[in-house]
Design an enzyme around this catalytic site. Structure first.
Site: not given
Length: 556
Positions: A449, A325, A288, A438-439, A186, A486
């Site tokens: 992560r 998404r 998001r 990221n994932d 974050h 993305c």
């Protein structure tokens, strides 16, 4: 004497200034017993403190706006969690003070998260911050947080809670350095949104003495302690050169020989749109939508509320591309009405598209709302599913889109290695791919992560990750379809050139990164990007990959 430390650079820019440390955490309250007849009063104190902290977090979110607002609202919900509050009241009923009950209840929940495989480690920092704020209020002591200072400084902290990061004053906080965190935590994401240079995962950052002068390079992750005048001048010149390049860069994203690479923005809702438009985003590459659902974890937002939020974003990009998404719930984004509370490992359980397929009415309402929001607008709407594992998943999502009457392109996110390896199969059912790096890194390397200790495996320069990106891009090219990125990898200007060389067709990132990426792409030809990509993939480590690509692009 000048020394150099190396962390993980997560937000571009250079900061030179004196060190100031984050306020210390609240001390552990004493474990004293109270008489039974005082329990109702203590329970009332606990409830009042919780509500006050939640209200403060929401107020901070309203001031910050954008993605920070959504993060802080989620943190406020954490403070008001009914199960946590019930545990606090139970502990008070058997003799604990309000502050001790809060401390112990949060400690128990913290241990539960750690026992769940630490996928929710990013939430642990948020949880600790909420606990500290409630306990501080109950004890009547100052809140832990950003130090008071009339002079600009470099902030040093073990980690930064969203409530602190969101309201950092860029005119005072020149940059920040944390011991924990990773490139997709974050704090890193919010730092990029603020445009504040930042370095995370720096071992021993807390040992830097108050008042020490440091130079922070948020691009490389280098920290220069007691930098020489020569080093300061060198970093200052580099920063000025970057600013000049940004000022000279405008228009659509493209390489120097005209190969178009649309640069899109990642947004969490309407509040993020102005910054994206100002940065020259050519559309939205990742909307998001889960932040809309986090406003109330007990139930889904109404169709009307969804239509209103979606239309505001769509209206901001006439003739542009907006990639939405659908709800990505589960794991670190639990929703009471959707996600199981007793999963042993939420990261590997029912999340993303799996959750929606288990609750088709939620998916149907969202898709219908998107269809209504786009009616009459000259926008290119694309809708994608998170956590697609195989062709069966992709087919189920495409069928749901068609049943909802959605006039848009349907796509799949590539966040699981199986989706990258079988991308061509998935593309038989959908019209585009979008790589959530990221994932994808998390699942490729079995590296959470949010955990700083494994941040080297979260580095998007890892050659294995580049291989999976290349496989996805090759599959899309073979099928005549698009493949964008993305994830946070797109926000690294050098890596953006490599991704272009791998065959990625668009890049989406936080708005603050768009000018950096645009300016860097404009300096290099497509052939140079392709050579840099090949050089990076030929290495064995993330550091080697970065250096190899840098050598190619700098003409060495």
């Amino acid at each position: 004497m000048e020394t150099t430390l190396r962390g993980v650079g997560v937000s571009h820019g250079v900061a030179i200034g004196e060190v100031r440390h984050m306020g210390t955490a609240v001390l552990e309250p004493p474990a004293k017993q109270i008489p039974t007849d005082e329990a109702p009063r203590e329970q009332g104190r606990a409830r009042q403190a919780v509500e006050a902290v939640a209200a403060d977090l929401i107020a901070r979110g309203n001031l910050a706006g954008g993605e920070a607002q959504h993060v802080l609202e989620a943190q406020a919900m954490m403070a008001q969690d009914p199960e946590l509050m019930a545990d606090v009241e139970r502990r008070i009923a058997v003799g604990s003070t309000a502050e001790r009950a809060v401390y112990d209840a949060f400690a128990a929940y913290r241990a539960l998260l750690a026992g769940a495989g630490e996928y929710l480690a990013g939430r642990v920092a948020d949880l600790d911050d909420v606990r500290n704020r409630i306990v501080a209020r109950l004890l009547g002591v100052p809140m832990p947080g950003v130090p008071d200072s009339d002079e600009p400084y470099v902030l040093i902290a073990r980690d930064l809670a969203p409530a602190d990061t969101a309201l950092l004053d860029p005119t005072l906080v020149l940059g920040f350095v944390t011991e924990e965190g990773g490139p997709t935590s974050h704090s890193a994401i919010l730092a990029r949104a603020l445009g504040v240079p930042a370095v995370v995962a720096l071992q021993g950052a807390g040992e830097l003495a108050e008042g020490t002068v440091v130079a922070v390079d948020g691009s490389t992750g280098d920290i220069f302690v007691n930098p020489s005048e020569e080093k300061r001048a060198e970093l200052t010149r580099a920063a000025e050169d970057r600013r000049a390049a940004l000022a000279a860069s405008s228009g659509p994203g493209a390489t120097s020989d005209g190969h178009k690479v649309p640069l899109l923005a990642n947004v969490g809702g309407p509040a993020d749109v102005p910054a994206a438009v100002e940065a020259g985003a050519e559309g939205v590459g990742l909307f998001r939508t889960e932040f809309l659902f986090l406003d109330d974890s007990a139930k889904a937002p109404s169709e009307e509320k969804q239509v209103e939020a979606y239309r505001k974003v769509l209206e901001a990009f006439p003739e542009g591309r907006v990639v939405v998404r659908v709800l990505d719930a589960g794991a670190d984004k639990p929703l009471d009405f959707l996600t199981p509370a007793d999963e042993p490992n939420p990261a590997l359980g029912v999340r993303g598209l799996r959750t929606l397929l288990d609750h088709p009415e939620v998916l149907r309402t969202q898709l219908t709302a998107l269809a209504k929001a786009a009616e009459g607008l000259p926008v290119y709407l694309e809708v994608m599913a998170p956590m697609v594992a195989d062709r069966t998943d992709a087919k189920a999502f495409a069928e749901a889109c068609r049943e909802a009457g959605l006039q848009a392109k349907f796509g799949a996110m590539v966040e699981i290695p199986s989706a990258a390896l079988r991308a061509r199969s998935i593309l038989q059912e959908v019209e585009f791919l979008s790589l959530g790096t990221n994932d994808l890194a998390q699942y490729t390397f079995a590296a959470d992560r949010q955990v700083g200790a494994v941040s080297r495996l979260q580095d998007p320069w890892q050659p294995a990750l580049l291989d999976l990106i290349a496989a996805s891009a090759d599959a899309a090219k073979a099928e005549g379809k698009s493949c964008g990125v993305c994830g946070e990898a797109a926000s690294d200007p050098l890596l953006a050139c490599v991704l272009t060389g791998l065959g990625v067709t668009s890049l989406s990132m936080g708005a603050a990164s768009i000018p950096y990426v645009r300016a860097t792409l404009a300096k290099h030809t497509l052939a140079q990007c392709e050579r840099a990509a090949a050089a990076a993939r030929a290495t064995d480590t993330a550091e080697e990959a970065r250096l190899a690509a840098q050598a190619v692009l700098s003409g060495e």
